[in-house]
Design a protein around this motif. Structure first.
Motif, mmCIF file in Angstrom:
data_model
loop_
_atom_site.group_PDB
_atom_site.id
_atom_site.type_symbol
_atom_site.label_atom_id
_atom_site.label_comp_id
_atom_site.label_asym_id
_atom_site.label_seq_id
_atom_site.Cartn_x
_atom_site.Cartn_y
_atom_site.Cartn_z
ATOM 1 N N LEU A 71 0.803 -1.224 0.000
ATOM 2 C CA LEU A 71 0.000 0.000 0.000
ATOM 3 C C LEU A 71 0.838 1.278 0.000
ATOM 4 N N SER A 72 2.120 1.158 0.289
ATOM 5 C CA SER A 72 2.961 2.361 0.321
ATOM 6 C C SER A 72 3.028 3.030 -1.050
ATOM 7 N N LYS A 73 2.797 2.264 -2.121
ATOM 8 C CA LYS A 73 2.829 2.861 -3.461
ATOM 9 C C LYS A 73 1.711 3.890 -3.641
ATOM 10 N N GLY A 74 0.634 3.738 -2.875
ATOM 11 C CA GLY A 74 -0.460 4.693 -2.969
ATOM 12 C C GLY A 74 -0.444 5.759 -1.908
ATOM 13 N N LEU A 75 0.472 5.657 -0.952
ATOM 14 C CA LEU A 75 0.521 6.608 0.159
ATOM 15 C C LEU A 75 0.809 8.022 -0.355
ATOM 16 N N PHE A 76 -0.070 8.961 -0.026
ATOM 17 C CA PHE A 76 0.070 10.361 -0.451
ATOM 18 C C PHE A 76 0.291 10.464 -1.965
ATOM 19 N N HIS A 77 -0.429 9.649 -2.717
ATOM 20 C CA HIS A 77 -0.197 9.540 -4.158
ATOM 21 C C HIS A 77 -0.307 10.878 -4.873
ATOM 22 N N GLU A 78 -1.306 11.674 -4.512
ATOM 23 C CA GLU A 78 -1.497 12.950 -5.209
ATOM 24 C C GLU A 78 -0.422 13.963 -4.857
ATOM 25 N N LEU A 79 0.215 13.797 -3.729
ATOM 26 C CA LEU A 79 1.276 14.714 -3.323
ATOM 27 C C LEU A 79 2.629 14.291 -3.896
ATOM 28 N N LYS A 80 2.863 12.985 -3.940
ATOM 29 C CA LYS A 80 4.190 12.524 -4.350
ATOM 30 C C LYS A 80 4.329 12.306 -5.853
ATOM 31 N N THR A 81 3.198 12.450 -6.581
ATOM 32 C CA THR A 81 3.203 12.184 -8.014
ATOM 33 C C THR A 81 2.717 13.403 -8.785
ATOM 34 N N LYS A 82 3.399 13.712 -9.872
ATOM 35 C CA LYS A 82 2.974 14.805 -10.749
ATOM 36 C C LYS A 82 1.812 14.347 -11.626
ATOM 37 N N ALA A 83 1.204 15.310 -12.320
ATOM 38 C CA ALA A 83 0.058 15.001 -13.168
ATOM 39 C C ALA A 83 0.410 14.005 -14.265
ATOM 40 N N ASP A 84 1.670 14.014 -14.725
ATOM 41 C CA ASP A 84 2.079 13.092 -15.788
ATOM 42 C C ASP A 84 2.482 11.721 -15.263
ATOM 43 N N GLY A 85 2.342 11.523 -13.930
ATOM 44 C CA GLY A 85 2.672 10.235 -13.335
ATOM 45 C C GLY A 85 4.098 10.114 -12.838
ATOM 46 N N SER A 86 4.915 11.109 -13.115
ATOM 47 C CA SER A 86 6.300 11.071 -12.654
ATOM 48 C C SER A 86 6.402 11.473 -11.192
ATOM 49 N N GLU A 87 7.510 11.147 -10.580
ATOM 50 C CA GLU A 87 7.709 11.431 -9.164
ATOM 51 C C GLU A 87 7.909 12.917 -8.918
ATOM 52 N N ASN A 88 7.276 13.436 -7.880
ATOM 53 C CA ASN A 88 7.434 14.829 -7.495
ATOM 54 C C ASN A 88 8.639 14.946 -6.553
ATOM 55 N N PRO A 89 9.736 15.513 -7.015
ATOM 56 C CA PRO A 89 10.944 15.567 -6.189
ATOM 57 C C PRO A 89 10.818 16.475 -4.969
ATOM 58 N N ASP A 90 9.800 17.338 -4.971
ATOM 59 C CA ASP A 90 9.629 18.268 -3.854
ATOM 60 C C ASP A 90 8.860 17.651 -2.692
ATOM 61 N N PHE A 91 8.207 16.508 -2.919
ATOM 62 C CA PHE A 91 7.448 15.884 -1.830
ATOM 63 C C PHE A 91 8.416 15.277 -0.826
ATOM 64 N N VAL A 92 8.137 15.488 0.454
ATOM 65 C CA VAL A 92 9.103 15.170 1.504
ATOM 66 C C VAL A 92 9.547 13.706 1.486
ATOM 67 N N LEU A 93 8.627 12.767 1.314
ATOM 68 C CA LEU A 93 9.014 11.354 1.370
ATOM 69 C C LEU A 93 9.740 10.888 0.112
ATOM 70 N N ASN A 94 9.766 11.729 -0.922
ATOM 71 C CA ASN A 94 10.551 11.418 -2.121
ATOM 72 C C ASN A 94 11.994 11.889 -1.999
ATOM 73 N N LYS A 95 12.271 12.687 -0.988
ATOM 74 C CA LYS A 95 13.631 13.183 -0.795
ATOM 75 C C LYS A 95 14.478 12.103 -0.118
#
Length: 209
Positions: free
Chosen positions: A43-67
Motif C-alpha cells: 500500500l505504500s505505493k499509494g501513500l500520499f499519491h497525489e502529493l508525491k506524483t505529478k500530473a504526468d505520473g512522474s515522481e514529485n521531487p519536492d514531496f518530503v518522502l521522495n527526498k
C-alpha cells in the motif's frame, strides 16, 4: 502486532505554506483506487499519491518522502485534524507499509486515531506551536527524533523533550504488541471460566444436539 516501546528515527515534516499540513484526509493518505486489496502489504505505493506524483505520473521531487534523507522516515509530523474524512483502515496500513510507526500532530480524527492503535502506530498529540517547532527542526540537517512510549516523551535533535498523554490501556497494549483481540486473549482463562458457568446456569441457550 509489533510492539512499540522506543523509536529513534528520521522524522519527516509534511508541510504546506511553511506550516505542518492540516486537515489531511484519508483519501489524501491513501486514495480510493488503492483500496481494492484486503492485504496490508504494497500500500505504500499509494501513500500520499497525489502529493508525491505529478500530473504526468512522474515522481514529485519536492514531496518530503521522495527526498533521499526522508525516504526511510519512521516518524511523520503533521498539522491539525490528521486522518479526517472517510473511515478506511487502509490509511494506517499504508503508513505502516511505508515504515511510519509514529505520527505527531496537534489533533487527529477520532476513527483514524483509534485505527492507529489497532495497527501498532503511536499517534502523539502535542500543541500546535510545539508541532510547528518540531517540523522546523525535522526540516533541518539533523532530523533524528526519539519517541519513548514508556516515559511518554519526544526528544528532538537538539535534546529538548516534550511529554505527551496516552490512555493507560492503549499504552499497555502497544508496549506488549497487542491488538484488541490479543488483549482479549490475555484473559482467556477468565473467559473460559465465565462460559462454563454460563452453560451451567442457562443450559437452554445451548444449541440442541
Amino acid at each position: 502486532m509489533k510492539a512499540f516501546r522506543t523509536l529513534t528515527g528520521t522524522a519527516a515534516p509534511l508541510m504546506e505554506k511553511g506550516k505542518p499540513m492540516s486537515n489531511v484526509d484519508t483519501d489524501m493518505i491513501i486514495p480510493k483506487q488503492f483500496l481494492k486489496t484486503t492485504t496490508r502489504t504494497g500500500l505504500s505505493k499509494g501513500l500520499f499519491h497525489e502529493l508525491k506524483t505529478k500530473a504526468d505520473g512522474s515522481e514529485n521531487p519536492d514531496f518530503v518522502l521522495n527526498k533521499p534523507q526522508y525516504a526511510k522516515a519512521s516518524i511523520l509530523i503533521v498539522g491539525e485534524n490528521f486522518g479526517c474524512g472517510s473511515s478506511r483502515e487502509h490509511a494506517p496500513w499504508a503508513l505502516l507499509d511505508q515504515g511510519v510507526t509514529c505520527v505527531i500532530a496537534p489533533s487527529f480524527a477520532d476513527i483514524f486515531y483509534n485505527n492507529c492503535y489497532k495497527n501498532g502506530i503511536l499517534p502523539v498529540r502535542l500543541p500546535v506551536d510545539v508541532c510547528e517547532r518540531l517540523a522546523a527542526q525535522a526540516g533541518g540537517a539533523n532530523h533524528v527524533f526519539t519517541v519513548d512510549l514508556e516515559t511518554q516523551m519526544v526528544t528532538t535533535p537538539d535534546g529538548a523533550q516534550h511529554t505527551f498523554d496516552v490512555d493507560p490501556g492503549r499504552k499497555s497494549n502497544l508496549l506488549e504488541g497487542l491488538d484488541e483481540i490479543g488483549a482479549s486473549l490475555t484473559s482467556a482463562d477468565e473467559i473460559s471460566e465465565f462460559e462454563t458457568k454460563r452453560r451451567l446456569m442457562t443450559p437452554w441457550l445451548e444449541p440442541a444436539n
